[in-house]
Design a protein around this motif. Structure first.
Motif, PDB file in Angstrom:
ATOM      1  N   ARG A 239       0.832  -1.208   0.000  1.00 50.72           N
ATOM      2  CA  ARG A 239       0.000   0.000   0.000  1.00 50.72           C
ATOM      3  C   ARG A 239       0.865   1.256   0.000  1.00 50.72           C
ATOM      4  O   ARG A 239       0.558   2.236  -0.673  1.00 50.72           O
ATOM      5  N   ASP A 240       1.971   1.246   0.742  1.00 54.31           N
ATOM      6  CA  ASP A 240       2.839   2.414   0.786  1.00 54.31           C
ATOM      7  C   ASP A 240       3.466   2.696  -0.577  1.00 54.31           C
ATOM      8  O   ASP A 240       3.568   3.854  -0.993  1.00 54.31           O
ATOM      9  N   VAL A 241       3.895   1.645  -1.266  1.00 58.17           N
ATOM     10  CA  VAL A 241       4.481   1.853  -2.596  1.00 58.17           C
ATOM     11  C   VAL A 241       3.407   2.347  -3.562  1.00 58.17           C
ATOM     12  O   VAL A 241       3.662   3.201  -4.417  1.00 58.17           O
ATOM     13  N   GLU A 242       2.190   1.834  -3.419  1.00 61.46           N
ATOM     14  CA  GLU A 242       1.078   2.348  -4.219  1.00 61.46           C
ATOM     15  C   GLU A 242       0.831   3.828  -3.914  1.00 61.46           C
ATOM     16  O   GLU A 242       0.566   4.623  -4.821  1.00 61.46           O
ATOM     17  N   MET A 243       0.933   4.187  -2.647  1.00 55.84           N
ATOM     18  CA  MET A 243       0.743   5.575  -2.242  1.00 55.84           C
ATOM     19  C   MET A 243       1.788   6.468  -2.908  1.00 55.84           C
ATOM     20  O   MET A 243       1.449   7.549  -3.442  1.00 55.84           O
ATOM     21  N   PHE A 244       3.046   6.040  -2.918  1.00 57.28           N
ATOM     22  CA  PHE A 244       4.088   6.815  -3.582  1.00 57.28           C
ATOM     23  C   PHE A 244       3.747   6.998  -5.060  1.00 57.28           C
ATOM     24  O   PHE A 244       3.942   8.076  -5.626  1.00 57.28           O
ATOM     25  N   GLN A 245       3.227   5.942  -5.685  1.00 60.74           N
ATOM     26  CA  GLN A 245       2.900   6.036  -7.102  1.00 60.74           C
ATOM     27  C   GLN A 245       1.790   7.054  -7.356  1.00 60.74           C
ATOM     28  O   GLN A 245       1.868   7.852  -8.300  1.00 60.74           O
ATOM     29  N   VAL A 246       0.748   7.050  -6.527  1.00 59.58           N
ATOM     30  CA  VAL A 246      -0.355   7.987  -6.737  1.00 59.58           C
ATOM     31  C   VAL A 246       0.118   9.424  -6.527  1.00 59.58           C
ATOM     32  O   VAL A 246      -0.265  10.334  -7.279  1.00 59.58           O
ATOM     33  N   TYR A 247       0.955   9.649  -5.524  1.00 61.85           N
ATOM     34  CA  TYR A 247       1.493  10.994  -5.336  1.00 61.85           C
ATOM     35  C   TYR A 247       2.295  11.442  -6.555  1.00 61.85           C
ATOM     36  O   TYR A 247       2.232  12.614  -6.973  1.00 61.85           O
ATOM     37  N   MET A 248       3.034  10.527  -7.152  1.00 59.45           N
ATOM     38  CA  MET A 248       3.797  10.889  -8.343  1.00 59.45           C
ATOM     39  C   MET A 248       2.882  11.118  -9.532  1.00 59.45           C
ATOM     40  O   MET A 248       3.173  11.949 -10.397  1.00 59.45           O
ATOM     41  N   TRP A 249       1.762  10.403  -9.608  1.00 59.06           N
ATOM     42  CA  TRP A 249       0.778  10.698 -10.664  1.00 59.06           C
ATOM     43  C   TRP A 249       0.282  12.136 -10.520  1.00 59.06           C
ATOM     44  O   TRP A 249       0.136  12.845 -11.517  1.00 59.06           O
ATOM     45  N   VAL A 250       0.004  12.549  -9.281  1.00 61.24           N
ATOM     46  CA  VAL A 250      -0.455  13.918  -9.056  1.00 61.24           C
ATOM     47  C   VAL A 250       0.612  14.911  -9.531  1.00 61.24           C
ATOM     48  O   VAL A 250       0.293  15.913 -10.192  1.00 61.24           O
ATOM     49  N   CYS A 251       1.870  14.637  -9.207  1.00 59.38           N
ATOM     50  CA  CYS A 251       2.944  15.522  -9.661  1.00 59.38           C
ATOM     51  C   CYS A 251       3.000  15.590 -11.183  1.00 59.38           C
ATOM     52  O   CYS A 251       3.138  16.674 -11.767  1.00 59.38           O
ATOM     53  N   LEU A 252       2.879  14.444 -11.844  1.00 57.14           N
ATOM     54  CA  LEU A 252       2.907  14.411 -13.306  1.00 57.14           C
ATOM     55  C   LEU A 252       1.740  15.204 -13.886  1.00 57.14           C
ATOM     56  O   LEU A 252       1.903  15.985 -14.826  1.00 57.14           O
ATOM     57  N   LEU A 253       0.547  15.000 -13.328  1.00 54.75           N
ATOM     58  CA  LEU A 253      -0.656  15.625 -13.870  1.00 54.75           C
ATOM     59  C   LEU A 253      -0.729  17.115 -13.549  1.00 54.75           C
ATOM     60  O   LEU A 253      -1.265  17.902 -14.326  1.00 54.75           O
ATOM     61  N   GLU A 254      -0.175  17.509 -12.399  1.00 57.77           N
ATOM     62  CA  GLU A 254      -0.169  18.931 -12.042  1.00 57.77           C
ATOM     63  C   GLU A 254       1.042  19.659 -12.616  1.00 57.77           C
ATOM     64  O   GLU A 254       1.089  20.894 -12.630  1.00 57.77           O
ATOM     65  N   GLY A 255       2.039  18.874 -13.073  1.00 53.12           N
ATOM     66  CA  GLY A 255       3.211  19.479 -13.691  1.00 53.12           C
ATOM     67  C   GLY A 255       4.153  20.142 -12.722  1.00 53.12           C
ATOM     68  O   GLY A 255       4.940  21.026 -13.104  1.00 53.12           O
ATOM     69  N   ASN A 256       4.108  19.760 -11.446  1.00 49.75           N
ATOM     70  CA  ASN A 256       5.005  20.337 -10.447  1.00 49.75           C
ATOM     71  C   ASN A 256       5.190  19.327  -9.313  1.00 49.75           C
ATOM     72  O   ASN A 256       4.606  18.237  -9.338  1.00 49.75           O
TER      73      ASN A 256
END
Length: 334
Positions: A248-265
């Motif tokens: 779950r923690d590794v999944e959490m890291f992935q979702v946070y990185m998706w947000v960074c990719l989608l927000e561009g920052n």
């Protein structure tokens, strides 16, 4: 806050389709995960229905006391951390948290009693927990660590009320609630809605989403191989419960990185994920060397899953993630 000029802001675009597609993809991921259990024939007899109804009644009656115990357990673990990190405890409203816990766990318990598949509650709990995250993180994003842990402990204690054969079944509902609170999914959906359909960031996230759990499992298994005797707060890394939490923690890291990719920052990484990890992992006896290895493996996994164009776009984000948790920041942690 550090700025990175090569990280491109997403194009302004506001149809609902990308956001809807992303949320549907996430629901499909749950459906795929639970496909084997969902396909098993449902035993339609009065005994099973009565048994589930009795168990659900007991869980609902215990929900208030279980939530109170979860508050105490979370306080015992994190109260000193809140002080050390200068977090205003007035931001943590026990009544508001308890109300949210009762609402979503009531949905989960009712679905369990009716033998509905776990993924059936996603569309109901996702907006509720998305709003909880939004309210909690509005002033200080770190508070979500305290709130998410209380939700999690509530689920753990509810499972302890169940017979052995039923605990694993209800655990699937608990995981969905955990995921939507620990992970900024609604934020990802909202950011996706601002992208055109051919956006490299959106296409990358769509490609990565169904692979999320498999990627996490491979990374956790590799870390367990590298640290076979490592013991965190709750026990050895390779025990079933800790392996599940690690995935779950590794999944959490992935979702946070998706947000960074989608927000561009890197706002989600810098103001929420990193501070949360600094606040919570030491209390759970999670060594920074493990996290550094995990982010290194995640960067490699992501690069291998994407097209060359997508990998080139995503690489700077994942390289910064790796460096933020590397020995440059946390020396002498292996």
């Amino acid at each position: 806050m550090t700025t990175y000029p090569y990280l491109v802001q997403p194009t302004s675009f506001d149809p609902l389709l990308p956001s809807v597609d992303l949320s549907v993809s996430f629901a499909q991921k749950y459906l795929q995960q639970t496909k084997s259990s969902d396909s098993a024939p449902v035993v339609n007899d009065n005994f099973l229905e009565r048994r589930r109804a009795q168990i659900a009644k007991k869980m609902l009656e215990s929900l208030r006391s279980v939530s109170a115990k979860s508050w105490t357990r979370t306080e015992d673990l994190l109260s000193q951390v809140l002080v050390e990190h200068g977090i205003d405890t007035d931001l943590i409203d026990p009544w508001q948290i308890s109300g949210g816990i009762h609402k979503v766990y009531k949905l989960a318990i009712e679905a369990y009693a009716q033998q509905l598949p776990p993924h059936s509650i996603v569309t109901k709990v996702s907006p509720v927990l998305g709003e909880v995250r939004k309210q909690v993180t509005a002033i200080d994003p770190r508070v979500i660590g305290f709130v998410a842990m209380q939700y999690h402990y509530t689920g753990v204690q509810l499972m302890e009320l169940l017979p052995d054969g039923e605990q694993e079944k209800f655990a699937n509902y608990v995981k969905i609630l955990d995921d939507h609170l620990y992970m900024p999914l609604q934020r990802a959906y909202s950011a996706a809605g601002k992208h055109p359909a051919d956006s490299v960031a959106l296409q990358s996230v769509r490609l990565l989403m169904p692979m999320m759990t498999k990627i996490s499992e491979r990374i956790v298994d590799r870390v367990n191989q590298l640290y076979p005797r490592y013991r965190c707060h709750s026990g050895l890394l390779n025990t079933p419960n800790i392996r599940t939490s690690s995935i779950r923690d590794v999944e959490m890291f992935q979702v946070y990185m998706w947000v960074c990719l989608l927000e561009g920052n890197l706002h989600a990484l810098e103001t929420e994920l990193f501070p949360l990890c600094v606040m919570i992992y030491p209390k759970l006896n999670v060594n920074w060397g493990l996290i550094s290895k995990m982010t290194h493996l995640l960067r490699k996994e992501i690069g291998a899953c994407l097209s060359p164009e997508q990998a080139q776009y995503c690489e700077p984000f994942y390289e910064i993630l790796r460096r933020m948790f590397s020995a440059e920041v946390f020396p002498n942690t292996d």
